[in-house]
Design a protein around this motif. Structure first.
Motif, mmCIF file in Angstrom:
data_model
loop_
_atom_site.group_PDB
_atom_site.id
_atom_site.type_symbol
_atom_site.label_atom_id
_atom_site.label_comp_id
_atom_site.label_asym_id
_atom_site.label_seq_id
_atom_site.Cartn_x
_atom_site.Cartn_y
_atom_site.Cartn_z
ATOM 1 N N THR A 157 -26.281 23.649 -41.835
ATOM 2 C CA THR A 157 -27.506 24.137 -42.479
ATOM 3 C C THR A 157 -28.748 23.819 -41.659
ATOM 4 O OG1 THR A 157 -27.592 22.106 -43.811
ATOM 5 C CG2 THR A 157 -26.587 24.072 -44.823
ATOM 6 N N HIS A 158 -28.669 22.811 -40.775
ATOM 7 C CA HIS A 158 -29.825 22.451 -39.941
ATOM 8 C C HIS A 158 -30.261 23.617 -39.044
ATOM 9 C CE1 HIS A 158 -32.073 19.314 -37.421
ATOM 10 N NE2 HIS A 158 -32.228 20.468 -36.783
ATOM 11 N N PRO A 159 -29.395 24.159 -38.176
ATOM 12 C CA PRO A 159 -29.831 25.293 -37.347
ATOM 13 C C PRO A 159 -30.097 26.564 -38.141
ATOM 14 C CG PRO A 159 -27.478 24.896 -37.038
ATOM 15 C CD PRO A 159 -28.020 23.736 -37.832
ATOM 16 N N ILE A 160 -29.391 26.745 -39.272
ATOM 17 C CA ILE A 160 -29.668 27.928 -40.094
ATOM 18 C C ILE A 160 -31.106 27.881 -40.598
ATOM 19 C CG2 ILE A 160 -29.094 29.136 -42.234
ATOM 20 C CD1 ILE A 160 -27.045 29.495 -39.970
ATOM 21 N N LEU A 161 -31.549 26.716 -41.081
ATOM 22 C CA LEU A 161 -32.931 26.569 -41.539
ATOM 23 C C LEU A 161 -33.906 26.759 -40.380
ATOM 24 C CD1 LEU A 161 -34.816 25.914 -43.896
ATOM 25 C CD2 LEU A 161 -34.563 23.487 -43.332
ATOM 26 N N THR A 193 -33.716 29.440 -32.277
ATOM 27 C CA THR A 193 -32.514 28.604 -32.282
ATOM 28 C C THR A 193 -31.356 29.353 -31.623
ATOM 29 O OG1 THR A 193 -33.235 27.681 -34.396
ATOM 30 C CG2 THR A 193 -30.960 27.269 -33.752
ATOM 31 N N GLN A 194 -30.712 28.698 -30.640
ATOM 32 C CA GLN A 194 -29.581 29.320 -29.936
ATOM 33 C C GLN A 194 -28.318 29.160 -30.785
ATOM 34 O OE1 GLN A 194 -29.489 28.411 -25.579
ATOM 35 N NE2 GLN A 194 -31.380 27.286 -26.043
ATOM 36 N N LEU A 195 -28.281 29.911 -31.853
ATOM 37 C CA LEU A 195 -27.246 29.756 -32.868
ATOM 38 C C LEU A 195 -25.853 30.079 -32.341
ATOM 39 C CD1 LEU A 195 -27.271 29.009 -35.902
ATOM 40 C CD2 LEU A 195 -27.308 31.446 -36.416
ATOM 41 N N PHE A 196 -25.764 30.956 -31.336
ATOM 42 C CA PHE A 196 -24.453 31.430 -30.881
ATOM 43 C C PHE A 196 -24.053 30.877 -29.511
ATOM 44 C CE2 PHE A 196 -26.411 34.766 -33.554
ATOM 45 C CZ PHE A 196 -25.555 34.660 -34.639
ATOM 46 N N THR A 197 -24.741 29.811 -29.065
ATOM 47 C CA THR A 197 -24.309 29.113 -27.861
ATOM 48 C C THR A 197 -22.893 28.575 -28.079
ATOM 49 O OG1 THR A 197 -26.592 28.463 -27.395
ATOM 50 C CG2 THR A 197 -24.883 27.178 -26.319
ATOM 51 N N PRO A 198 -22.000 28.605 -27.102
ATOM 52 C CA PRO A 198 -22.188 28.914 -25.678
ATOM 53 C C PRO A 198 -21.944 30.382 -25.309
ATOM 54 C CG PRO A 198 -20.005 28.025 -26.016
ATOM 55 C CD PRO A 198 -20.656 28.042 -27.375
ATOM 56 N N ARG A 250 -32.008 33.465 -28.764
ATOM 57 C CA ARG A 250 -32.618 32.555 -29.723
ATOM 58 C C ARG A 250 -33.027 33.317 -30.988
ATOM 59 N NH1 ARG A 250 -37.203 30.867 -26.680
ATOM 60 N NH2 ARG A 250 -37.692 29.213 -28.141
ATOM 61 N N VAL A 251 -32.414 32.934 -32.095
ATOM 62 C CA VAL A 251 -32.691 33.560 -33.384
ATOM 63 C C VAL A 251 -33.970 32.951 -33.960
ATOM 64 C CG1 VAL A 251 -31.821 34.028 -35.704
ATOM 65 C CG2 VAL A 251 -30.223 33.857 -33.762
#
Length: 340
Positions: free
Chosen positions: A107-111, A119-124, A129-130
């Motif tokens: 939930t941290h990166p989602i927020l 936020t690089q949600l789909f790394t690697p 960056r979303v």
């Protein structure tokens, strides 16, 4: 978002998963889980000597879905082994701890995705960056009611149904406010789009976001071939568009931005930046224009700017260069927030 908000959300996840079994300790472990992704600030500085690369590491791998999946098993297993002994033996399961750390980390990166930072949600798999740009990185109207609900919750026994009620109250209240900011984002985009068109600005793209600590006063930057156009609009404004638009030159030709470190910096800014030469040799001011000026009438009060300089033959930055904001800047900001 800010660290306090992430701690509160993590604590809520801990309570939802393990609160009934271990009480307030679930809040503590959830808060720890919610803090873990932001440790990349310190890890980045250990891995990179260059400040640009260290900054780009933040909200990267440790803010990805992939990390949440791996991390929940690693931290869940470690915590289970440390917790499951003595009187606490068999009071929890490995699955409990894996779920606690998954939700608190995930939930941290989602927020964070709702903020402008990105936020690089789909790394690697990709470094995209979303960033939905609908809420500031620090907004008391999201955080404070959620915090108060979590504090009240702590005073109830873990078996009491009121404890669950306060957990739901915190989650529902913060979520309702988040939905408001998303709706407000659509409204503000329409306002700025109309404003730039009324001014006859043939922009290629624009980005709008709320200013710090609120969702009332918004800032937008529109890009043309050689310039950026900066504007503010408050929900309290008496008009349905904004008239005051500040124009700044790009000056991208001052440096070869294809350099590895400079290219990373432009990627970080989503190419919303301008350059200016400083008095020192081979030293430049780099302003990330995604973020607003503190004084809406003065582009030199932009908070997110750096000094570019050569460090051991490589381009590097000194963060947040320039004069600190004055009391007058704060007064102008508050005045603009109240509407014109």
């Amino acid at each position: 978002m800010d660290s306090l908000t992430q701690i509160i959300l993590g604590a809520a996840c801990g309570e939802a998963v393990l609160g009934k079994k271990i009480g307030n300790r679930a809040l503590l472990f959830g808060a720890i889980g919610g803090t873990i992704p932001d440790l990349d600030v310190f890890i980045g500085r250990l891995l990179y000597q260059n400040e640009i690369q260290a900054m780009a590491f933040h909200r990267g791998f440790m803010h990805s879905i992939f990390f949440a999946i791996i991390g929940c098993f690693v931290f869940g297993w470690l915590t289970y082994k440390l917790y499951d002994f003595g009187k606490r033996k068999q009071t929890t399961t490995l699955k409990d701890w894996v779920l606690l750390f998954f939700w608190s980390i995930f939930t941290h990166p989602i927020l964070d995705c709702f903020t402008p930072y990105g936020t690089q949600l789909f790394t690697p798999f990709t470094n995209y960056r979303v960033a939905f740009n609908n809420i500031s990185v620090a907004d008391p109207l999201y955080t404070v009611p959620f915090l108060l609900c979590m504090i009240v919750l702590m005073f109830y026994n873990r078996e009491r149904t009121k404890r669950k009620w306060w957990l739901k109250a915190g989650i529902y209240t913060s979520s309702a406010y988040m939905i408001f900011t998303i709706a407000n984002k659509f409204h503000m985009d329409a306002v700025f789009e109309k404003s730039f068109k009324n001014k006859g600005i043939p922009y290629n793209r624009f980005s709008a976001q709320p200013t710090i600590f609120n969702n009332i006063l918004w800032y937008a930057v529109a890009e043309t071939e050689t310039q950026y156009h900066l504007a503010y609009y408050s929900l309290l404004d008496k008009t349905n568009t904004t008239d005051n638009v500040i124009t700044v030159d790009k000056n991208h030709g001052l440096l070869d931005m294809s350099d590895k470190n400079l290219n990373t910096l432009t990627w970080f800014s989503k190419n919303y930046f301008n350059l200016s030469k400083k008095e020192e040799a081979d030293t430049y001011k780099y302003t990330d224009l995604r973020y607003p000026m503190l004084n809406p009438n003065d582009p030199n009060t932009s908070v997110f700017n750096f000094t570019l300089y050569k460090n051991k033959g490589e381009w590097d930055i000194l963060p947040f260069a320039g004069s600190p904001p004055t009391q007058e800047d704060f007064k102008v900001f508050i005045k603009r927030l109240k509407g014109v």
